[in-house]
Every structure is written in structure tokens, then in C-alpha cells.
Design an enzyme around this catalytic site. Structure first.
Site, PDB file in Angstrom:
ATOM      1  N   GLY A 194       7.334   1.424  10.542  1.00 18.23           N
ATOM      2  CA  GLY A 194       7.176   1.326   9.153  1.00 18.23           C
ATOM      3  C   GLY A 194       7.771   2.567   8.356  1.00 18.23           C
ATOM      4  O   GLY A 194       8.202   2.492   7.192  1.00 18.23           O
ATOM      5  N   GLU A 195       7.758   3.755   8.615  1.00 20.07           N
ATOM      6  CA  GLU A 195       8.120   5.016   7.933  1.00 20.07           C
ATOM      7  C   GLU A 195       9.480   5.388   8.375  1.00 20.07           C
ATOM      8  O   GLU A 195       9.897   6.465   7.793  1.00 20.07           O
ATOM      9  CB  GLU A 195       6.933   5.929   8.207  1.00 20.07           C
ATOM     10  CG  GLU A 195       5.585   5.452   7.284  1.00 20.07           C
ATOM     11  CD  GLU A 195       4.613   6.425   7.675  1.00 20.07           C
ATOM     12  OE1 GLU A 195       4.077   6.435   8.972  1.00 20.07           O
ATOM     13  OE2 GLU A 195       3.936   6.807   6.872  1.00 20.07           O
ATOM     14  N   LEU A 202       8.384  -5.399  18.532  1.00 19.10           N
ATOM     15  CA  LEU A 202       7.373  -6.749  19.009  1.00 19.10           C
ATOM     16  C   LEU A 202       7.814  -7.932  18.266  1.00 19.10           C
ATOM     17  O   LEU A 202       7.593  -8.927  18.832  1.00 19.10           O
ATOM     18  CB  LEU A 202       6.139  -6.242  18.413  1.00 19.10           C
ATOM     19  CG  LEU A 202       5.499  -5.097  19.049  1.00 19.10           C
ATOM     20  CD1 LEU A 202       4.329  -4.457  18.462  1.00 19.10           C
ATOM     21  CD2 LEU A 202       5.149  -5.173  20.620  1.00 19.10           C
ATOM     22  N   ASN A 203       8.558  -7.844  17.122  1.00 13.14           N
ATOM     23  CA  ASN A 203       8.982  -8.976  16.326  1.00 13.14           C
ATOM     24  C   ASN A 203      10.144  -8.394  15.448  1.00 13.14           C
ATOM     25  O   ASN A 203      10.260  -7.577  14.653  1.00 13.14           O
ATOM     26  CB  ASN A 203       7.980  -9.474  15.567  1.00 13.14           C
ATOM     27  CG  ASN A 203       8.391 -10.687  14.574  1.00 13.14           C
ATOM     28  OD1 ASN A 203       9.440 -10.753  14.250  1.00 13.14           O
ATOM     29  ND2 ASN A 203       7.502 -11.731  14.406  1.00 13.14           N
ATOM     30  N   ILE A 226      -0.622  -5.220   5.650  1.00 16.57           N
ATOM     31  CA  ILE A 226      -0.134  -4.808   4.106  1.00 16.57           C
ATOM     32  C   ILE A 226       1.174  -5.395   3.946  1.00 16.57           C
ATOM     33  O   ILE A 226       1.691  -4.895   2.861  1.00 16.57           O
ATOM     34  CB  ILE A 226      -0.521  -3.369   3.837  1.00 16.57           C
ATOM     35  CG1 ILE A 226       0.500  -2.497   4.972  1.00 16.57           C
ATOM     36  CG2 ILE A 226      -1.752  -2.935   4.156  1.00 16.57           C
ATOM     37  CD1 ILE A 226       0.604  -0.992   4.605  1.00 16.57           C
ATOM     38  N   GLY A 227       1.565  -6.168   4.498  1.00 17.86           N
ATOM     39  CA  GLY A 227       2.930  -6.599   4.334  1.00 17.86           C
ATOM     40  C   GLY A 227       3.864  -6.243   5.830  1.00 17.86           C
ATOM     41  O   GLY A 227       4.939  -6.368   5.700  1.00 17.86           O
ATOM     42  N   ALA A 229       0.727  -1.060  14.438  1.00 20.42           N
ATOM     43  CA  ALA A 229       1.204  -2.073  15.596  1.00 20.42           C
ATOM     44  C   ALA A 229       0.935  -1.507  16.708  1.00 20.42           C
ATOM     45  O   ALA A 229       0.180  -2.209  17.648  1.00 20.42           O
ATOM     46  CB  ALA A 229       2.649  -2.181  15.366  1.00 20.42           C
ATOM     47  N   GLY A 257       0.769  -1.341  -0.061  1.00 20.80           N
ATOM     48  CA  GLY A 257       0.086  -0.142   0.152  1.00 20.80           C
ATOM     49  C   GLY A 257       0.743   1.149   0.089  1.00 20.80           C
ATOM     50  O   GLY A 257       0.829   2.144  -0.968  1.00 20.80           O
ATOM     51  N   GLY A 312       5.994   3.553  16.199  1.00 20.81           N
ATOM     52  CA  GLY A 312       5.891   3.169  14.808  1.00 20.81           C
ATOM     53  C   GLY A 312       7.247   2.965  14.224  1.00 20.81           C
ATOM     54  O   GLY A 312       8.284   3.450  14.484  1.00 20.81           O
TER      55      GLY A 312
END
Lengths: 740, 165
Positions: free
Chosen positions: A700-701, A626-627, A478-479, A522, A251, A698
Site C-alpha cells: 500500500g505504501e 494476493l490479488n 479502508i479500500g 494483508a 484513511g 506490503g
């Protein structure tokens, strides 16, 4: 029976249940739980549902940049073999996608075309081939009108941005004075081009109406708000719309709000009385979804004799369609990344007839830090100071504008650890001094900052009589790894291995989740699962006759006061609880962000100017990880987006009609495998008790923020050439390369 | 016309405009092969024809009479993964998963090309072909992964190739 555990983040959560869980899942580098389905081709994406009686829809876009449609010659194609109909609902079709999280319909009405490629019709046929053939033949007659296509020519005619996560305009102190009085300063203009998220799965919707209710299998990141947008656009109650988005082929912001194919498919399916599948072609994805807007950014930094920042200026000109309030918030990170008493952070919008400008991975920081972190490198070079030493002298004790404490801020630690791991100390600060055969070699670094957000999010967790747990929310994966981390959180708190937990995502019949965007997924969705499990632990403790603190849950067994009972036995006919998190006072009482540092080594070909990234390393701090496996992958992805932004990605608009000239993956160059070395990612240990009960932020960005600047700074170090017009393609280096 | 897909003989009548990819996805319910661009630019539709990798979007179905076709569904199942499929899971060689079937089919074909000694752009010479990270990256560059799992994809393929060697 379900009950709800609500938490508004008005207070910190200093002790997290994740630290007392006995299952040992949290933080572990576990493989994705849905992985075996994805690698065997068994994961079902939106266009892949086998729906009986399905007809194919082929979207037809305007082949002009601005004007009015006068006639659509539908009859000419209706008679073609296999063609069922041509649908042109000029009032209902949406002009462009909606921005993420909006509850209202996107701009509707397509008779008055505002940009090249705007979807104006859908051709329906029994086969994809017949629909495509008729769609390509369909004649759309129009009267062309004068449009606004050329940013360069029109940039003087702009309007002030209004609030978009940040104020459009901000000033504090007297920046001009600070620059005039400065020991040293820089005043430079950087430009970044339009970009496209270019997710691998094209936007796709299958619309099925049954008894007045629409089920849309759609590739969307935020189903709960997408449902509202779609319902409003179609003029039906939100109760009559269900969105299913179980697997989403990427996305990066492009699937935040509903896109034209969803409404076209829904309108056509209703008119025809049959399910319709509408999938965008790759050129349509480029022409009619959403772009990261191009920017022109003036950056000013001023320092005193000790190299302490006295002034920060970040003035951005960007563009969007008429009526769209979104502006690329390039200054969003500037507000808190850099101290300095005198500040100007402004955004102006030039109205252009180009496809929608909206969010793409790290809207704001991604393009903003390509300018600020490069300008800072210029300043450091000018005053002869190592950038890390600059940060040592400037690292702010509190948020420079709000004057509130940081929740956590380990920017300097990221830099110092990165410098050590990367071997930054061997860098020669004098540019164009290092040669390796035909390659000029240089190193660069940059800071990474990304605001942390918490969004309202709900999830239900149930434990069945057989001792298995099920999580349900319309949150998406979304991956990003949502399936896995939600399972890990529930497993940790309920004492269950991952294979005894089902995670059901992407269905608006489940409780509304935060959706995937803004790196909040998350933290927000994970917290809702945490809260549901917290309530279940209370119920389990009650069943054990103890208080929750005495309860140990592991491998499906509850232990307390020297008693052991299997979960399956303890839950009787089953237990269910809903968790719901919402942002609160912590949002304003602490400045929350994730931080990192990028280090890059590039080779620039001494003859051709070709730039190759030889090594790249990032150190990140984002609260609890978290992972470790999926978090690392998120950072790899962000850093690679940074490589693309720095070196190759450039969405080119024809200044005569706004058409996206390079509307496919052969011409819009995203990084391929050979462009990306074995990137290194490291995380600092951190907990952020102000962020959420997971103490996670966060990620992802974060990886893209600043990444492109580190590469640009490395190119400068390699060559002595400062390219202020991204991407840094060889033509911008060629005539300035040092003599061979 | 007839052909074999994943060991099963298929007999179909097909519109001559149907691409091999659309035949799989829209007619035979084999949706593991993905459509990312329909232009031969992204590699998501990569499958194996008689052991060699191709972009199935660039090939018409009618060109494949009697061919032996292998798709991602034929390499392994969730319960019985192909070594490359297992390596992609353990190395996180994907994120959204959409390019993944193409990446894995491409890797199968690519390792066979390496075994046969076919050189690539980064091979030191036409006869000097070695398995290393540069060769893997170069030979996998026809498969775009926008999530950018490239380093993990290289790790996964290197592991499997080493085990095979």
C-alpha cells in the site's frame, strides 16, 4: 468449539499452503467482493447508521493559535430553536488524535489551547442545521498566548528525536571525512511541506451508550487499539467499549488513532443520554486531524572513482506539538536503501503549535525518498552516470548497517524491467534537449523502498453445517481490498468459492486484527486467516481419516484416499478455529522490505512552467501478490499520491497563528483525474518465505515511495532546473526556464 | 413540497436550511450520496436532477419542487447493476468506495453531455467533440478520488461508452 493456531515468525515458511490449494483464487485479479454494495451506495459508512433518537453534534474549534479559554458563552445559543445543549468538558476532550497502535489515551485537556482549530466544544441539537448554526454562533472567549508557529524562524531551536521505528540519531564511520576524500559528492538541502491525507470520508463517529457500554460507529483504521485509546480517554474499562468500522472512506494514516470527534461524541452522548453523531467538516479534517510534517532534509552522498558510495548523510528537521514523540522518520528507508560505510541519519524535532504531526501514507519513505532519490539523481548527473548503472555498481549484498541478509531484494530487476518497458534508453541525459511543441519533455526515474512489517493479528474462521465459511476479525478494509483477499486466502485453503465465504470485519467484538496501517494489513491479517484455515484443514483431514497433505479441498468437496465428501457433511455441527500470527526472529535475522522502480515522463510548458505528467510506470516486487487487481490499484493510488506530493500538495500554515490557510479541497490540491495519465503497474514474481506464511509483503505504501522524486528528476531532465523545495509549482520554474 | 426521487414521489416538510444532500442522507435515509466536503469541491455528492449532474451539497432542498431526482440508489441495485456500476466493479474503479456513487452519477451525466455534443476544455473546437481518454479525464475532474482509481475509472467509462455507441 474453537481452538487456536499460533505462529510466531521465528523461522521461514519455505512452503506455503497457498501453493497447494486447489481452488485457484490466490493471485487472481478478482473483483472486490463488496464491490456491488459500494457502487450502488449500499455500503454503510460510520455516519450513515440509522440510530433511533439520534441527536446531532457540531464540533467547535478554537479560532486562535495558542492561549487559554476563559469562557464559553453557551447560554447565548442554548435558547436557539432545536438546540439541546453545549458540552465543554475541558479535561476529557482530547487535544489531538492519538498516533496509530498506541494503547494509551491521546493528549487530553483543551482549556489550554495548543493549536488553531483544536476542538473545544460540541453543540448538540435536534437537527444538523440547528447544531451547525449554534456552533458557528458560539462565542469562545480566550486569552491569547505566545505560540511557536514558524518553522523557518524557529528551526534552530530543536530537540533530538527519540526512537520512532528507527533511532532518532544514527552514525557509523566518519561521513565528513568520506565527503572530503570523495571522488565526487553532493551536499544538498531539500524541503517538503506539510500534507494532509484528505481521505474522501471526513472523520465521523456515532456514539451510543447502552447500560454503561459504549458502541462507537467510527471511521477508524485500527479498531483494536483505537478501542483501548478511547476507553482510556473516557476513563472506562476497555471491555465497555466496542468500535464498529465496517466501511471506511479512506484513511492513509489519518484514521489510525482516535480523533477528537470520537471522544466529544462519547462524552456528549453520555451526558445527554442520547446517541450523538459528530462528523468533522472538511476544514476540521484539515485543521484538527493529522498532518504529514514538513521537513528540511540535508542529504549527502559521496562516491569513489568507480562511483561506489562511500558516505550517506540524511539529516532531517521536522516538527510536532509539545509532548508528541512522533517525528517524520524521513531516514527510515535510507538506513537500508543505500550502502556506504560512513553514515549519518538524524532527525530533529522543532516544537510547534500546529496540528498533530503523524503518519500519512509511507511515513518516512514518502518524503525521505523525495530528497534522497533526487539528490542521487543530482550525483549521477554530476558524474555523468545513468542512475540504473549507478545502482548496478552499488546494489548492496546485505543490509548495510545490520549486516544481515535480505529476505528478498529485487530492486535492480525492477529498474531493468521498468527501463525496458518504459523505453528509458531513448532518454537524453543532457537536460532541456527535448521539445514537443510548447512542451519541454523529460524523463526521470527513482527507486522505491518500503520496510515490511508484521503485526500481531488474530482471526476466527468457521465452517457452518451448510458448508459456508465465515471469517471474523476486527481488521479493517479502508479500500485496500481486505474483504476480498481474506476471502481468497480462506477459499484457497478450504476449497470454497468466494460466494460461499462471508468476511466480517471492523467490529471489536471479533478477534483483534492488526488494523490497516504501515502496509502490514494483508500480510498480518491474511496470515491469521491462513493459520485458522490450516487448523481447520487438520480437523477436516482427521474427519476424513487422512493426514492434511492427502487432503484436496475444492468447490466445497473434500477428496482424500479416493473418497469424496461434501464439506457440509464433513463438518457436522460446524467447525471453528482461530489463527494468530506474531512477529518473531525473522524480523531481525533478515532485512525485509518491498522494492520498486518508478519511471516518469513529464512535459513542462516552455512559457508557463506548468508541469504535466505524460506517462508514468512502476515495477514492484513485494513477495506474493494476493490479488493482482487490488494490488495494482494500491500502486496506482501510491503513485498518484507521489504526483500530488511532487507537483501540487502543500498544506500552508499561517506563520502568525498556525492556522491551516488552505483547509479545503479547493485550496489544498490533490490530483484530479486530468492530472493522472493511464499509469502502468507491473509486478515481479516473488515469494518471501521470511515475511509470513503467505510469503507476501506490503504494497500500500510502496507506490508512493520514490514516486515524487521520479517526477522531480523528470522535470530536471526536461528543463535543467532542479527544484529542491517541493511541490514543484510553476512559480519555482518560471524565472529559470530556458529561452523560448 | 414534493419531488420524485428514483421514481418515487416524496412529499416532505423541510427546514429551508437543509441542503439537498442532507435531505437525502439525514431525512430520507438515502445515504448512497456522500458528503466529502460540503463545499462543492469534491463531487462525492453528485446526483442527477432532471438528467443533469449537480453537486447536491450546493443546492438547498427547497429549490427542488417537482424535480425528478436520481441518486445512486436509483441507477441499480447489487442484484441488478447499471452498466456503469458493473464496469466500476470489473475495472476496480474505486477503492474505499466513498467517492464512487458520485463518480458513477457524474459519469452518467457526463456521457449524456458528450452525446449532446457539449464541448469541454480539451475539445479541439466547440463543434469537434469526440469521446477519448482526455475528454473523460477532463470531464470527470470534478470528482476527486483520493484512493486515486482514476485510470480505472477512465477504463470503466470508456468501456460503457463504447458499448453504448
Amino acid at each position: 468449539m474453537s481452538d487456536t493456531n499460533n505462529l510466531v515468525m521465528d523461522l521461514p515458511v519455505p512452503s506455503s499452503l497457498l501453493d497447494i490449494g486447489a481452488q485457484g483464487l490466490i493471485g487472481k485479479p478478482l473483483s472486490r467482493s463488496e464491490g456491488p454494495l459500494k457502487v450502488t451506495g449500499r455500503a454503510t459508512y460510520s455516519a450513515e447508521y440509522a440510530i433511533p433518537d439520534l441527536a446531532y453534534g457540531y464540533l467547535v474549534g478554537a479560532k486562535f493559535g495558542r492561549g487559554k479559554i476563559t469562557r464559553v458563552d453557551a447560554d447565548a445559543v442554548r435558547g436557539l430553536p432545536g438546540v439541546i445543549d453545549v458540552i465543554t468538558d475541558f479535561a476529557t476532550f482530547i487535544r489531538n488524535p492519538q498516533q496509530g497502535g498506541e494503547s494509551k489515551a491521546p493528549a487530553q485537556g483543551v482549556k489550554d489551547v495548543q493549536y488553531f482549530g483544536e476542538i473545544v466544544a460540541i453543540v448538540l441539537a435536534e437537527s444538523y442545521e440547528a447544531a451547525r448554526d449554534a456552533g458557528e454562533r458560539l462565542v469562545v472567549e480566550y486569552e491569547e498566548a505566545e505560540g511557536r508557529f514558524d518553522f523557518e524562524a524557529l528551526k534552530a531551536d530543536s530537540e533530538k528525536g527519540t526512537f520512532n521505528n528507527i533511532p532518532g540519531y544514527f552514525h557509523q564511520g566518519d561521513l565528513d571525512r568520506a565527503v572530503a576524500d570523495a571522488h565526487a559528492s553532493v551536499d544538498v538541502v531539500y524541503t517538503t511541506p506539510s500534507q494532509n491525507s484528505a481521505a474522501m470520508e471526513p472523520h465521523a463517529s456515532i456514539a451510543v451508550w447502552e447500560e454503561g457500554t459504549l458502541t462507537l460507529y467510527g471511521s477508524y483504521q485500527m479498531p483494536s487499539s483505537d478501542k483501548l485509546q478511547l476507553a482510556k480517554a473516557l476513563g472506562v474499562s476497555a471491555k465497555k467499549v466496542r468500535i464498529i468500522a465496517v466501511y471506511i472512506g479512506g484513511g492513509f494514516g489519518s484514521k489510525l488513532g482516535v480523533a477528537p470527534e470520537s471522544v466529544a461524541a462519547a462524552v456528549a452522548a453520555k451526558q445527554l443520554g442520547r446517541p450523538i453523531k459528530a462528523v468533522m467538516t472538511r476544514p476540521q479534517v484539515f485543521e484538527t486531524t493529522v498532518r504529514r510534517a514538513s521537513t528540511e532534509q540535508r542529504v549527502r552522498f559521496s562516491v569513489d572513482a568507480e562511483a561506489r558510495l562511500t558516505g550517506v548523510g540524511h539529516e532531517t528537521k521536522t516538527s510536532n506539538l509539545p509532548g508528541e514523540s512522533f517525528f517524520e522518520p524521513a531516514g527510515v528507508g535510507t538506513h537500508f536503501a543505500y550502502p556506504g560505510d560512513n553514515r549519518v541519519i538524524n532527525h530533529d524535532i522543532v516544537r510547534l503549535n500546529l496540528l498533530l504531526a503523524g503518519s500519512m501514507r509511507a511515513p518516512g519513505e514518502a518524503s525521505g525518498m523525495m530528497a534522497t532519490e533526487a539528490a542521487l539523481d543530482e550525483l549521477c548527473h554530476k558524474i555523468g552516470l545513468d542512475p540504473i548503472e549507478f545502482w548496478r555498481r552499488n546494489e548492496p549484498k546485505e543490509a548495510p548497517e545490520e549486516k544481515v541478509p535480505w529476505s528478498t531484494r529485487q530492486l535492480l530487476r525492477c529498474m531493468e524491467e521498468g527501463a525496458e518497458r518504459f523505453g528509458w534508453d531513448v532518454r537524453n541525459p543532457e537536460p532541456a534537449q527535448v521539445r514537443d511543441g510548447e512542451w519541454l519533455v523529460g524523463m526521470g526515474m527513482a527507486a522505491a523502498v518500503r520496510s515490511n512489517m508484521l503485526m500481531k493479528s488474530a482471526a476466527t474462521v468457521s465452517i457452518d453445517p451448510d458448508g459456508r465459511a465465515t471469517i471474523a476479525t476486527d481488521m479493517t478494509d479502508i479500500g485496500t481490498g481486505t474483504y476480498t483477499i481474506l476471502g481468497q486466502i480462506a477459499g484457497e485453503l478450504l476449497g470454497l468459492p468466494l460466494d460461499r465465504i462471508s468476511v466480517n470485519l471492523g467490529d471489536t467484538n471479533s478477534p483483534p486484527g492488526a488494523g490497516s496501517g504501515g502496509s502490514w494489513g494483508a500480510g498480518s491479517s491474511g496470515s491469521s486467516v491462513y493459520l485458522a484455515c490450516e487448523r481447520l484443514r487438520e480437523r477436516l483431514a482427521a474427519a476424513m481419516g487422512c493426514v492434511p497433505d492427502e487432503l484436496t479441498l475444492k468447490d466445497g468437496i473434500a477428496t482424500a484416499r479416493n473418497r469424496q465428501i461434501a464439506l457440509a457433511e464433513l463438518v457436522g455441527e460446524g467447525l471453528e478455529a482461530t489463527g494468530q500470527i506474531a512477529p518473531g526472529d525473522m524480523e531481525t535475522q533478515r532485512k525485509q522490505a518491498s522494492y520498486g522502480a518508478h519511471f516518469a515522463e513529464v512535459g513542462v510548458n516552455a512559457t508557463t512552467g506548468e508541469v504535466r505528467v505524460r506517462r508514468m510506470l512502476g515495477v514492484f516486487s513485494a513477495g506474493r501478490i494476493l490479488n493482482a487487481k487490488t494490488a495494482r490499484s494500491q500502486c496506482l493510488g501510491g503513485m498518484t499520491f507521489g504526483i500530488g506530493a511532487a507537483l501540487t500538495e502543500d498544506l500552508v500554515h499561517d506563520p502568525r497563528n498556525g492556522k491551516v490557510v488552505n483547509h479545503d479541497l479547493g485550496e489544498y490540491h490533490v490530483p484530479v483525474n486530468a492530472d493522472v495519465p493511464q499509469l502502468e503497474v507491473h509486478f515481479l514474481t516473488e515469494r518471501d518465505q521470511f515475511a509470513n506464511p503467505l510469503q507476501a509483503k506490503g504494497i500500500g505504501e510502496l507506490g508512493i515511495s520514490g514516486a515524487g522524486a521520479a517526477i522531480g528528476n523528470a522535470v530536471f531532465n526536461a528543463t535543467g532546473i532542479r527544484v529542491r523545495d517541493y511541490p514543484i509549482t510553476l512559480d519555482k520554474l518560471l524565472d529559470q526556464l530556458p529561452p523560448i | 413540497m414534493h419531488f420524485t426521487i428514483n421514481g418515487t414521489l416524496y412529499q416532505v416538510e423541510v427546514d429551508n436550511r437543509v441542503s439537498l444532500l442532507d435531505l437525502l442522507r439525514e431525512h430520507l435515509a438515502l445515504t448512497g450520496s456522500k458528503k466529502g466536503c460540503d463545499h462543492g469541491q469534491c463531487g462525492a455528492c453528485t446526483i442527477l436532477i432532471n438528467g443533469r449532474r449537480i453537486n447536491s451539497c450546493l443546492s438547498l432542498a427547497v429549490m427542488h419542487q417537482d424535480d425528478d431526482i436520481t441518486t445512486i440508489e436509483g441507477l441499480g441495485s447489487p442484484e441488478d447493476l447499471h452498466p456503469l456500476q458493473a464496469a466500476f466493479v470489473s475495472h476496480d474503479g474505486y477503492q474505499c468506495g466513498y467517492c464512487t456513487p458520485g463518480q458513477i452519477c457524474s459519469a452518467v451525466g457526463m456521457l449524456d453531455e458528450l452525446k449532446k455534443g457539449w464541448p469541454s476544455h480539451v475539445s479541439p473546437s466547440l463543434r469537434d467533440v469526440d469521446l477519448n481518454d482526455d475528454e473523460i479525464s477532463e470531464r470527470m475532474s470534478g470528482n476527486i478520488c483520493r484512493c486515486s482509481a482514476y485510470p480505472n475509472i477512465v477504463d470503466a467509462i470508456r468501456d460503457v461508452a463504447a458499448a453504448q455507441a
